[in-house]
Design an enzyme around this catalytic site. Sequence first.
Site, mmCIF file in Angstrom:
data_model
loop_
_atom_site.group_PDB
_atom_site.id
_atom_site.type_symbol
_atom_site.label_atom_id
_atom_site.label_comp_id
_atom_site.label_asym_id
_atom_site.label_seq_id
_atom_site.Cartn_x
_atom_site.Cartn_y
_atom_site.Cartn_z
ATOM 1 N N ARG A 250 0.962 -1.217 -0.201
ATOM 2 C CA ARG A 250 -0.182 0.118 0.152
ATOM 3 C C ARG A 250 0.767 0.920 -0.162
ATOM 4 O O ARG A 250 1.875 1.374 0.599
ATOM 5 C CB ARG A 250 -1.195 -0.321 0.992
ATOM 6 C CG ARG A 250 -0.371 0.339 2.546
ATOM 7 C CD ARG A 250 -1.342 -0.133 3.951
ATOM 8 N NE ARG A 250 -0.918 0.455 4.867
ATOM 9 C CZ ARG A 250 -0.475 0.792 5.583
ATOM 10 N NH1 ARG A 250 0.202 1.416 5.620
ATOM 11 N NH2 ARG A 250 0.014 0.101 6.467
ATOM 12 N N HIS A 254 -2.357 3.368 6.384
ATOM 13 C CA HIS A 254 -3.043 2.571 6.366
ATOM 14 C C HIS A 254 -4.747 2.806 6.228
ATOM 15 O O HIS A 254 -5.363 2.332 5.763
ATOM 16 C CB HIS A 254 -2.939 1.491 7.196
ATOM 17 C CG HIS A 254 -4.119 0.340 7.911
ATOM 18 N ND1 HIS A 254 -4.666 -0.912 7.225
ATOM 19 C CD2 HIS A 254 -4.802 0.736 9.050
ATOM 20 C CE1 HIS A 254 -5.731 -0.663 8.678
ATOM 21 N NE2 HIS A 254 -5.852 -0.461 9.186
ATOM 22 N N TYR A 263 6.865 3.513 11.651
ATOM 23 C CA TYR A 263 7.122 2.102 11.243
ATOM 24 C C TYR A 263 7.818 1.911 9.946
ATOM 25 O O TYR A 263 7.913 0.266 9.232
ATOM 26 C CB TYR A 263 5.582 1.403 11.858
ATOM 27 C CG TYR A 263 4.736 1.881 10.885
ATOM 28 C CD1 TYR A 263 5.327 0.714 9.210
ATOM 29 C CD2 TYR A 263 3.773 2.381 10.970
ATOM 30 C CE1 TYR A 263 3.783 1.110 8.694
ATOM 31 C CE2 TYR A 263 2.566 2.776 10.392
ATOM 32 C CZ TYR A 263 2.472 1.922 8.913
ATOM 33 O OH TYR A 263 0.994 2.500 8.686
HETATM 34 C C1 LIG Z 1 -10.669 -8.298 15.102
HETATM 35 C C2 LIG Z 1 -9.879 -7.855 14.659
HETATM 36 N N1 LIG Z 1 -8.699 -7.017 15.388
HETATM 37 C C3 LIG Z 1 -8.315 -5.621 15.442
HETATM 38 C C4 LIG Z 1 -8.788 -4.741 14.420
HETATM 39 C C5 LIG Z 1 -8.305 -3.627 13.962
HETATM 40 N N2 LIG Z 1 -7.359 -3.850 13.003
HETATM 41 C C6 LIG Z 1 -8.424 -3.314 11.574
HETATM 42 S S1 LIG Z 1 -7.883 -3.124 10.010
HETATM 43 C C7 LIG Z 1 -6.317 -4.215 10.825
HETATM 44 C C8 LIG Z 1 -4.836 -4.201 10.063
HETATM 45 C C9 LIG Z 1 -5.238 -5.187 9.279
HETATM 46 O O1 LIG Z 1 -4.372 -5.550 8.265
HETATM 47 P P1 LIG Z 1 -4.271 -6.518 7.434
HETATM 48 O O2 LIG Z 1 -5.396 -7.876 6.874
HETATM 49 O O3 LIG Z 1 -3.083 -7.154 7.098
HETATM 50 O O4 LIG Z 1 -4.793 -5.847 5.861
HETATM 51 P P2 LIG Z 1 -4.196 -4.561 5.002
HETATM 52 O O5 LIG Z 1 -5.398 -3.511 6.327
HETATM 53 O O6 LIG Z 1 -3.253 -3.941 5.622
HETATM 54 O O7 LIG Z 1 -5.189 -3.903 4.155
HETATM 55 C C10 LIG Z 1 -6.572 -3.842 12.515
HETATM 56 C C11 LIG Z 1 -5.624 -4.720 13.380
HETATM 57 C C12 LIG Z 1 -9.768 -5.237 13.118
HETATM 58 N N3 LIG Z 1 -10.616 -3.830 12.824
HETATM 59 N N4 LIG Z 1 -10.680 -6.438 13.796
#
Ligand SMILES: Cc1ncc(C[n+]2csc(CCOP(=O)(O)OP(=O)(O)O)c2C)c(N)n1
Length: 336
Positions: A250, A254, A263
Amino acid sequence: MVAVKDMPGILGLSNSQSLDIYYKMVLSRAASVRQRLLQRMGKGSITYSGEGHEATQVGTAYALKPGHDWVFTYYRDVGVVLTIGMTARDVLMAFFARKDDISSGGRNMPSHFSHPKLRIVSEGAPVATQIPHAVGTAFAAKLRGLDEVSMVWFGDGATSKGDCHEAMNFAGVHKLPVVFVCEHNQYAISVHWTKQMAVENVAVRAQGYGFPGVTVDGNDVLAVYRAAKEAVERARRGDGPTFIEAKTYRLVPHSSDDDDRRYRSREEVEEWSEKDPIIRFQAYLEGHGLLDEKTRDELTKKAAEEVDAATEYAENAPLPDPETALRHVFAEEEVA
Ligand SMILES: Cc1ncc(C[n+]2csc(CCOP(=O)(O)OP(=O)(O)O)c2C)c(N)n1
């Protein structure tokens, strides 16, 4: 040996489909950038960008039959929903949380897409919960003898959740028509993938659940499309699931609430900007005589105009009536 020029044809893509894929990528980028800027202007609550993921999102979604197959997205998937048939207006209506927003009537978070007619299933905010939903829908299609495929998208972080493992196991046991797409952008917010998994390629996990896993360059739209097409064909003929790991990046933080300077280095971001999937596909099309400067400028202008018109329409559209705030939260009495 197959000439590179012929690759779209080999994949069953006409020249106009190749240009359509390019356009969807450009439109997706324009819609993401617009939402990010509007959020900074204080016009929206939060936004998640698909910038950098366009080849992965458009390349996989393009392999589906829109309105027939089932689509389970997560917040980053603007490129998926635009490819399946949602419009820039639909996306901006959700961003502004307007009354006539097709995704939720302004109730869900922005970027949490849904479109009943296009079979884009409403997503929840908890990471990875869409994965078992997709598998359940694929199970229903199999039980009913339908040739409908479910495709589900998620990030590398989502693969650490139990939901992902349970869904993959069930899909493997029942040989379900589902395609898992991991958009491996290397970070789950600030957490680098090396802290999420002890394997180099998360696709190897598929083998443990009894179906194929493939790793592709997620910034090469034709490579992604080829993997998705094969996976969809396999699912449709009853041979079961496939896990596609698309390695990408990306290009922006985020979400609008995140400062990625804390980071990851600017050098790393710069390095990946040079692998921008849109510029790469553009160079491919130009280099093989499928796109010239005039058409490229026309398509870029068309996307900008579509997003401008969508912004203007959505910004001026009415908000939901506050009286309806609790609708769909508690059971309502039937009105005769
Ligand atoms: C169960 C849960 N834990 C934590 C979160 C907070 N959260 C939202 S997005 C995210 C990161 C997800 O990363 P990834 O699956 O790698 O997708 P990316 O955003 O990098 O595309 C987190 C920890 C959440 N929404 N749901």
